[in-house]
Write a protein that holds these residues in place. Structure first.
Motif, PDB file in Angstrom:
ATOM      1  N   ARG A 102      -5.417   2.414   6.721  1.00  0.00           N
ATOM      2  CA  ARG A 102      -5.742   1.853   5.405  1.00  0.00           C
ATOM      3  C   ARG A 102      -4.818   2.368   4.303  1.00  0.00           C
ATOM      4  N   GLY A 103      -4.536   3.686   4.332  1.00  0.00           N
ATOM      5  CA  GLY A 103      -3.828   4.267   3.203  1.00  0.00           C
ATOM      6  C   GLY A 103      -2.523   4.965   3.517  1.00  0.00           C
TER       7      GLY A 103
ATOM      8  N   ARG B   9      -8.169  -7.257  -1.402  1.00  0.00           N
ATOM      9  CA  ARG B   9      -9.231  -7.730  -2.291  1.00  0.00           C
ATOM     10  C   ARG B   9      -8.667  -8.131  -3.655  1.00  0.00           C
ATOM     11  N   ILE B  10      -7.710  -7.368  -4.142  1.00  0.00           N
ATOM     12  CA  ILE B  10      -7.111  -7.684  -5.442  1.00  0.00           C
ATOM     13  C   ILE B  10      -6.390  -9.030  -5.382  1.00  0.00           C
ATOM     14  N   ILE B  11      -5.622  -9.251  -4.335  1.00  0.00           N
ATOM     15  CA  ILE B  11      -4.908 -10.529  -4.194  1.00  0.00           C
ATOM     16  C   ILE B  11      -5.894 -11.692  -4.130  1.00  0.00           C
ATOM     17  N   LYS B  12      -7.011 -11.516  -3.462  1.00  0.00           N
ATOM     18  CA  LYS B  12      -7.968 -12.611  -3.259  1.00  0.00           C
ATOM     19  C   LYS B  12      -8.865 -12.857  -4.473  1.00  0.00           C
ATOM     20  N   SER B  13      -9.038 -11.837  -5.335  1.00  0.00           N
ATOM     21  CA  SER B  13     -10.021 -11.950  -6.413  1.00  0.00           C
ATOM     22  C   SER B  13      -9.517 -12.809  -7.572  1.00  0.00           C
ATOM     23  N   PRO B  14     -10.247 -13.864  -7.947  1.00  0.00           N
ATOM     24  CA  PRO B  14      -9.839 -14.713  -9.077  1.00  0.00           C
ATOM     25  C   PRO B  14     -10.108 -14.063 -10.430  1.00  0.00           C
TER      26      PRO B  14
ATOM     27  N   THR C 299       0.837  -1.211   0.000  1.00  0.00           N
ATOM     28  CA  THR C 299       0.000   0.000   0.000  1.00  0.00           C
ATOM     29  C   THR C 299       0.866   1.253   0.000  1.00  0.00           C
ATOM     30  N   ASN C 300       1.901   1.268   0.830  1.00  0.00           N
ATOM     31  CA  ASN C 300       2.796   2.427   0.882  1.00  0.00           C
ATOM     32  C   ASN C 300       3.503   2.652  -0.447  1.00  0.00           C
TER      33      ASN C 300
ATOM     34  N   GLY D 155      -5.647   1.663  -0.378  1.00  0.00           N
ATOM     35  CA  GLY D 155      -5.795   1.227   1.007  1.00  0.00           C
ATOM     36  C   GLY D 155      -5.447  -0.245   1.157  1.00  0.00           C
ATOM     37  N   VAL D 156      -5.175  -0.650   2.377  1.00  0.00           N
ATOM     38  CA  VAL D 156      -4.795  -2.038   2.660  1.00  0.00           C
ATOM     39  C   VAL D 156      -5.878  -3.016   2.204  1.00  0.00           C
ATOM     40  N   THR D 157      -7.136  -2.685   2.482  1.00  0.00           N
ATOM     41  CA  THR D 157      -8.226  -3.605   2.131  1.00  0.00           C
ATOM     42  C   THR D 157      -8.366  -3.743   0.610  1.00  0.00           C
ATOM     43  N   SER D 158      -8.094  -2.646  -0.136  1.00  0.00           N
ATOM     44  CA  SER D 158      -8.167  -2.723  -1.604  1.00  0.00           C
ATOM     45  C   SER D 158      -7.109  -3.670  -2.140  1.00  0.00           C
TER      46      SER D 158
END
Length: 510
Positions: free
Chosen positions: A354-355, A241-246, A213-214, A235-238
């Motif tokens: 988050r950011g 989500r990208i890593i987890k999304s197939p 994120t940084n 942000g961390v959650t974004s």
């Protein structure tokens, strides 16, 4: 002479028999734009045919709201409020479908309306509660059909969407890294390069979410990285989500989530895996399946730090810089000798968490324990400066006054209701009836105003009593004081340098 629409040759004035006409459309789609005027015309025809005076101001409308989400429909909530306040005598609907598409909600709405003396009329079903009496099988049967409709529609829509996806079409929100052309996903190279960097940093460089994120936000500052579509920083959650999304390895999953209703509100839940429809190689992949699997073989939900669920100030602490919530973080430290874990709790701005510095500033470190001790001492000091005197400030006999006023109101309403019988039995002419009725209504309104003032006093008594009890509980420092803090405090603003400002729910000097 009936006040239910059977007056021969004479129009019933709106003031005599106030009613509401409820209309609703589920969406803003073009095919439903004529629905509102059609509903109004159909209901108006019935109203005028039954000798009621037409009133444009009687129309209440919910636009673009599904009948399955009861609590989100403000116009319907207003109708129920007016019914409870005895402000209306009738509600007219085009159909039970417009009233509600949930069996429980439909029956509940009907019970509230009829229980408060409100006549319920629907056009399509030819239902009239005044004529049906206690036999409500007709209403229940049509309500059941109305409740089944969205379920049948949902199955049909799901089948249609699945057919589109099988053809290679994309449905839903366009993900970062892609564009949509002729219903198909195509790679948007500038954004896709950001996705590849994220996966490479995670799988090859072994960076964590915060470090990634940084680096992303540093790239935004120097112009080498694009920001996400709906924010000016990553942000961390974004990133997670990208890593987890197939989706980024070419796989599209349909029916992964479903919407349910909990207490009248929409909530999204994840379906069991056996219900998922997985479409491999559905669209061009940005990263390989091998890299995606490598990234998701790691325990990506494990952090060195995490938000503490146990936080007595949850929702009260705010960052004075950006207005975001201050959260309590837990850091784990492992002793090398025996492997025993110790925890360290501290406060952090949720936006900064988050950011990073792209989202907010890093606050001076404050431990949860030191913060709690400071708040407790501040509250006790504040309370010692004032003295509450409920008896002198708010009066001694508020409850008895309210009881007396309620009794007077009940008697006046009984007398007013008897006037209707006298008028119907021709013991009073219309002019005398309206004059007496107006007199009772003026007296009832005066009592209601007094009740409002007294109930406000009683409410404040209860509020101050709760605050008083809350302050007395501050001495129990070894207990969970979440409820106590929320009873006393409105907000706690924390500045970057650690300065703290407390605003209170009620002024203790009252």
């Amino acid at each position: 002479m009936e006040l239910y629409g059977e007056k021969e040759g004479e129009t019933i004035k709106y003031e005599e028999y106030p009613y509401l006409l409820y209309v609703r459309v589920s969406t803003d789609k073009d095919e439903q734009k004529d629905s509102v005027p059609n509903q109004i015309d159909i209901c108006r025809y019935w109203i005028e045919k039954n000798n009621f005076e037409w009133n444009e101001n009687s129309i209440l409308k919910d636009d673009g709201l599904s009948g399955t989400y009861f609590l989100e429909r403000k116009a319907m909530q207003l109708i129920l409020k007016k019914a409870r306040n005895r402000e209306i005598k009738m509600v007219v609907f085009k159909s039970i479908h417009r009233l509600a598409r949930d069996l429980k909600d439909a029956l509940e709405i009907k019970e509230v309306l009829i229980g408060h003396g409100v006549r319920v009329v629907t056009m399509e079903e030819n239902y009239d509660s005044h004529l049906e009496g206690k036999n409500d099988m007709k209403f229940e049967m049509y309500s059941m059909f109305a409740a089944q409709y969205p379920k049948t529609l949902s199955v049909s829509i799901s089948a249609s969407l699945a057919a589109k996806v099988r053809r290679g079409d994309h449905i839903g929100k366009i993900p970062f890294g892609y564009d949509r052309i002729n219903h198909k996903l195509v790679i948007k190279e500038a954004e896709a390069e950001v996705i590849r960097k994220i996966f490479n940093w995670y799988t090859k460089d072994k960076l964590g979410f915060k470090s990634i994120t940084n680096k992303l936000n540093e790239g935004i500052e120097n112009g080498t990285i694009l920001p996400p579509k709906e924010s000016s920083y990553w942000g961390v959650t974004s990133v997670q989500r990208i890593i987890k999304s197939p989706i980024f390895c070419g796989t599209f999953i349909l029916n992964k989530y479903t919407n349910i209703k909990v207490d009248g509100r929409k909530k999204q839940i994840k379906n069991p895996r056996e219900k998922w429809n997985v479409f491999e190689d559905h669209h061009p992949a940005i990263v390989s399946k091998k890299q995606w699997k490598e990234a998701n073989n790691k325990d990506i939900t494990k952090f060195n730090t995490k938000i503490s669920k146990w936080n007595e100030f949850r929702g009260l602490m705010k960052c004075s810089e950006c207005g975001s919530n201050i959260v309590t973080m837990v850091s784990y430290k492992r002793r090398k000798s025996d492997g025993h874990k110790t925890t360290f709790k501290y406060l952090k701005c949720s936006a900064y968490r988050r950011g990073g510095k792209a989202a907010c500033v890093n606050h001076t470190p404050i431990t949860y324990e030191d913060f709690r001790e400071f708040i407790l001492s501040s509250l006790i000091k504040k309370w010692n400066q004032v003295e509450l005197d409920l008896e002198n400030n708010l009066g001694k006999n508020t409850k008895s006054q309210i009881n007396n006023l309620n009794q007077q109101k009940i008697q006046l309403e009984k007398k007013k209701n008897r006037l209707v019988d006298m008028y119907l039995n021709e013991m009073l002419d219309k002019e005398d009836y309206l004059k007496r009725k107006s007199g009772f209504e003026i007296e009832i309104e005066k009592i209601e105003n007094e009740l409002y003032l007294n109930s406000s006093i009683e409410h404040k008594q209860v509020q101050i009593r709760n605050v008083k009890e809350a302050f007395s509980s501050l001495k129990k420092t070894d207990q969970d004081l979440t409820r106590v803090f929320k009873e006393i405090i409105d907000n706690i603003f924390i500045a970057q340098n650690g300065e703290i400002e407390i605003t209170y729910r009620i002024d203790p000097s009252l």
